[in-house]
Design an enzyme around this catalytic site. Structure first.
Site, PDB file in Angstrom:
ATOM      1  N   THR A 112       0.870  -1.181   0.000  1.00 31.16           N
ATOM      2  CA  THR A 112       0.000   0.000   0.000  1.00 31.16           C
ATOM      3  C   THR A 112       0.900   1.222   0.000  1.00 31.16           C
ATOM      4  O   THR A 112       1.634   1.448   0.975  1.00 31.16           O
ATOM      5  CB  THR A 112      -0.887   0.024   1.266  1.00 31.16           C
ATOM      6  OG1 THR A 112      -1.660  -1.174   1.308  1.00 31.16           O
ATOM      7  CG2 THR A 112      -1.827   1.228   1.238  1.00 31.16           C
ATOM      8  N   LYS A 187      -7.808   1.624  -3.061  1.00 32.94           N
ATOM      9  CA  LYS A 187      -7.474   1.174  -1.697  1.00 32.94           C
ATOM     10  C   LYS A 187      -7.614   2.312  -0.686  1.00 32.94           C
ATOM     11  O   LYS A 187      -8.250   2.150   0.361  1.00 32.94           O
ATOM     12  CB  LYS A 187      -6.043   0.628  -1.710  1.00 32.94           C
ATOM     13  CG  LYS A 187      -5.395   0.440  -0.373  1.00 32.94           C
ATOM     14  CD  LYS A 187      -5.649  -0.906   0.225  1.00 32.94           C
ATOM     15  CE  LYS A 187      -5.074  -0.984   1.636  1.00 32.94           C
ATOM     16  NZ  LYS A 187      -5.496  -2.166   2.334  1.00 32.94           N
ATOM     17  N   LYS A 262      -1.698   4.883   8.718  1.00 34.98           N
ATOM     18  CA  LYS A 262      -0.895   4.972   7.478  1.00 34.98           C
ATOM     19  C   LYS A 262      -1.801   5.206   6.266  1.00 34.98           C
ATOM     20  O   LYS A 262      -1.555   6.115   5.462  1.00 34.98           O
ATOM     21  CB  LYS A 262      -0.101   3.670   7.287  1.00 34.98           C
ATOM     22  CG  LYS A 262       0.598   3.605   5.939  1.00 34.98           C
ATOM     23  CD  LYS A 262       1.113   2.229   5.577  1.00 34.98           C
ATOM     24  CE  LYS A 262       1.524   2.211   4.111  1.00 34.98           C
ATOM     25  NZ  LYS A 262       2.083   0.942   3.663  1.00 34.98           N
TER      26      LYS A 262
HETATM   27  P1  NAD Z   1       5.821  -6.060   7.337  1.00 33.08           P
HETATM   28  O1  NAD Z   1       6.588  -4.955   7.984  1.00 33.08           O
HETATM   29  O2  NAD Z   1       5.428  -7.250   8.159  1.00 33.08           O
HETATM   30  O3  NAD Z   1       6.607  -6.608   6.058  1.00 33.08           O
HETATM   31  C1  NAD Z   1       7.385  -5.804   5.192  1.00 33.08           C
HETATM   32  C2  NAD Z   1       8.674  -6.563   4.944  1.00 33.08           C
HETATM   33  O4  NAD Z   1       9.446  -5.869   3.959  1.00 33.08           O
HETATM   34  C3  NAD Z   1       9.568  -6.676   6.184  1.00 33.08           C
HETATM   35  O5  NAD Z   1       9.760  -8.055   6.483  1.00 33.08           O
HETATM   36  C4  NAD Z   1      10.860  -5.960   5.795  1.00 33.08           C
HETATM   37  O6  NAD Z   1      12.006  -6.570   6.321  1.00 33.08           O
HETATM   38  C5  NAD Z   1      10.810  -6.086   4.271  1.00 33.08           C
HETATM   39  N1  NAD Z   1      11.628  -5.114   3.551  1.00 33.08           N
HETATM   40  C6  NAD Z   1      11.653  -3.759   3.663  1.00 33.08           C
HETATM   41  N2  NAD Z   1      12.496  -3.217   2.771  1.00 33.08           N
HETATM   42  C7  NAD Z   1      13.047  -4.248   2.081  1.00 33.08           C
HETATM   43  C8  NAD Z   1      13.992  -4.341   1.027  1.00 33.08           C
HETATM   44  N3  NAD Z   1      14.563  -3.264   0.503  1.00 33.08           N
HETATM   45  N4  NAD Z   1      14.321  -5.565   0.565  1.00 33.08           N
HETATM   46  C9  NAD Z   1      13.738  -6.684   1.095  1.00 33.08           C
HETATM   47  N5  NAD Z   1      12.831  -6.659   2.095  1.00 33.08           N
HETATM   48  C10 NAD Z   1      12.490  -5.454   2.574  1.00 33.08           C
HETATM   49  O7  NAD Z   1       4.518  -5.364   6.709  1.00 33.08           O
HETATM   50  P2  NAD Z   1       3.189  -6.098   6.210  1.00 33.08           P
HETATM   51  O8  NAD Z   1       2.172  -6.067   7.297  1.00 33.08           O
HETATM   52  O9  NAD Z   1       3.550  -7.377   5.541  1.00 33.08           O
HETATM   53  O10 NAD Z   1       2.685  -5.033   5.126  1.00 33.08           O
HETATM   54  C11 NAD Z   1       3.262  -4.951   3.838  1.00 33.08           C
HETATM   55  C12 NAD Z   1       2.442  -4.002   3.003  1.00 33.08           C
HETATM   56  O11 NAD Z   1       1.097  -4.465   2.931  1.00 33.08           O
HETATM   57  C13 NAD Z   1       2.371  -2.580   3.566  1.00 33.08           C
HETATM   58  O12 NAD Z   1       2.445  -1.662   2.505  1.00 33.08           O
HETATM   59  C14 NAD Z   1       1.017  -2.543   4.271  1.00 33.08           C
HETATM   60  O13 NAD Z   1       0.475  -1.236   4.331  1.00 33.08           O
HETATM   61  C15 NAD Z   1       0.206  -3.450   3.363  1.00 33.08           C
HETATM   62  N6  NAD Z   1      -0.954  -4.081   4.017  1.00 33.08           N
HETATM   63  C16 NAD Z   1      -0.819  -4.668   5.226  1.00 33.08           C
HETATM   64  C17 NAD Z   1      -1.928  -5.273   5.810  1.00 33.08           C
HETATM   65  C18 NAD Z   1      -1.820  -5.949   7.161  1.00 33.08           C
HETATM   66  O14 NAD Z   1      -2.864  -6.264   7.743  1.00 33.08           O
HETATM   67  N7  NAD Z   1      -0.629  -6.209   7.669  1.00 33.08           N
HETATM   68  C19 NAD Z   1      -3.164  -5.263   5.154  1.00 33.08           C
HETATM   69  C20 NAD Z   1      -3.246  -4.672   3.889  1.00 33.08           C
HETATM   70  C21 NAD Z   1      -2.139  -4.092   3.321  1.00 33.08           C
END
Ligand code: NAD
Length: 314
Positions: A112, A187, A262
């Site tokens: 997102t 979204k 966010k």
């Molecule tokens: P998260 O923090 O659990 O996962 C993100 C991952 O990206 C981390 O493990 C981090 O180490 C990795 N990362 C960051 N930079 C990196 C790079 N340069 N190379 C490799 N890995 C890298 O977050 P999440 O909850 O999985 O959310 C991910 C996305 O999905 C976000 O944009 C969030 O807004 C969206 N989202 C989350 C949810 C939810 O319920 N968690 C729901 C809908 C959308």
């Protein structure tokens, strides 16, 4: 041309053509999404900066790569699931992901992120000789695990059609919303409705309490009257009327308030950038920002009712 596809179940390997997928960002969402691609018969080469996240994905069949760039050789599609737009753009451009991919590779960003960043990422992919699709999700970690996410996609119809079998392995529904950035736009607009409606429902419960109305009585009326909405009937912010709502388990998410803050921040930024008078959306963004900063970040977003009670001296 817009379109919607529904998928009856995830993991129907026999109905899919197996792809090689590079998957970067194997966190709370990306980890189970990548695992569902593996379960559906695709070869997934993944990377995450977190060694724990990478190891967990490897245990679920993802081939671990030591760097993001090393996931890309041989990949038909590159999927990213990262915290914010700056991570996606840095990876695409500075860290050399676009340069490392074979010409014509499809880059699907499921994070997102800001609509402007999504369009910039798309343009960067095209300028490097590739193709792009923004495909953010709703459904949370539970939906990512179960393969029941909803994808909102922005990009060309051909790109959407090509990505669709992969999206079907990770979700139950994919809506093609329009050109680059349209998925992100859908979204943040949806979540602005959700954030504003949760604040409205919470204020109504606190006002009802102050007038001597029981939560159940207000629920029984509003849930079948014009106040009906998802925030009330599926994620009711007070314990009791909806047994499955996070309010009944001390506001364990669910959908964490930090993520709502966010998404509302992205919506508020887009409203300001386009000159839209989104008075309630901007106010909801402030309320969630404050709530997250005051210790509510890890609670379900429906816990905003507690902040309203506090400010009302109740
Ligand atoms: P998260 O923090 O659990 O996962 C993100 C991952 O990206 C981390 O493990 C981090 O180490 C990795 N990362 C960051 N930079 C990196 C790079 N340069 N190379 C490799 N890995 C890298 O977050 P999440 O909850 O999985 O959310 C991910 C996305 O999905 C976000 O944009 C969030 O807004 C969206 N989202 C989350 C949810 C939810 O319920 N968690 C729901 C809908 C959308």
């Amino acid at each position: 041309m817009n379109g919607t596809t529904e998928s009856g179940s995830s993991g129907t390997a026999e109905s899919l053509t197996a792809s090689t997928v590079a998957f970067i960002g194997l966190g709370n969402m990306g980890g189970p999404m990548a695992a569902n691609l593996v379960a559906a018969g695709h070869r997934v080469v993944g990377h995450d900066l977190s060694a724990d996240a990478l190891a967990a994905a490897a245990r679920r069949g993802v081939v671990p790569a030591a760097s993001a760039v090393e996931t890309v050789p041989g990949a038909d599609v590159v999927i990213t699931m990262l915290p914010a737009g700056r991570h996606v753009l840095a990876l695409y451009r500075d860290e050399g992901l676009l340069a490392a991919a074979a010409p014509g590779t499809l880059f699907v960003d499921c994070s997102t992120i800001d609509v402007t960043d999504a369009r910039t990422a798309h343009e960067a992919a095209v300028a490097a000789g590739h193709r792009g699709l923004d495909a953010p999700v709703s459904g949370g970690v539970v939906g990512a695990e179960a393969g029941t996410l909803t994808f909102m996609a922005g990009g060309g119809a051909d790109e959407f059609a090509e990505a669709e079998p992969l999206l079907a392995a990770m979700g139950k529904r994919a809506v093609h919303c329009g050109d680059a950035g349209a998925g992100q736009a859908a979204k943040i607009c949806n979540n602005m409705i959700l954030g504003v409606s949760m604040v409205a429902v919470s204020e109504a419960f606190v006002l009802g309490e102050s007038l001597g109305l029981t939560a159940q009585a207000l629920y029984d009326v509003a849930s079948t009257a014009s106040g009906q909405c998802w925030a009330l009937t599926s994620n009711c912010p007070v314990p009791g009327p909806v047994p499955a709502s996070p309010a009944n388990r001390d506001y364990q998410p669910g959908f964490a308030a930090a993520l709502m803050a966010k998404d509302l921040g992205l919506a508020a930024g887009a409203a300001r950038a386009t000159g839209v008078d989104a008075t309630l959306g901007l106010r909801a963004a402030e309320l969630y920002e404050e709530f997250a900063a005051e210790g509510g970040a890890d609670r379900d977003f429906s816990a905003i009712v507690r902040a309203i009670r506090r400010r009302s001296d109740r």
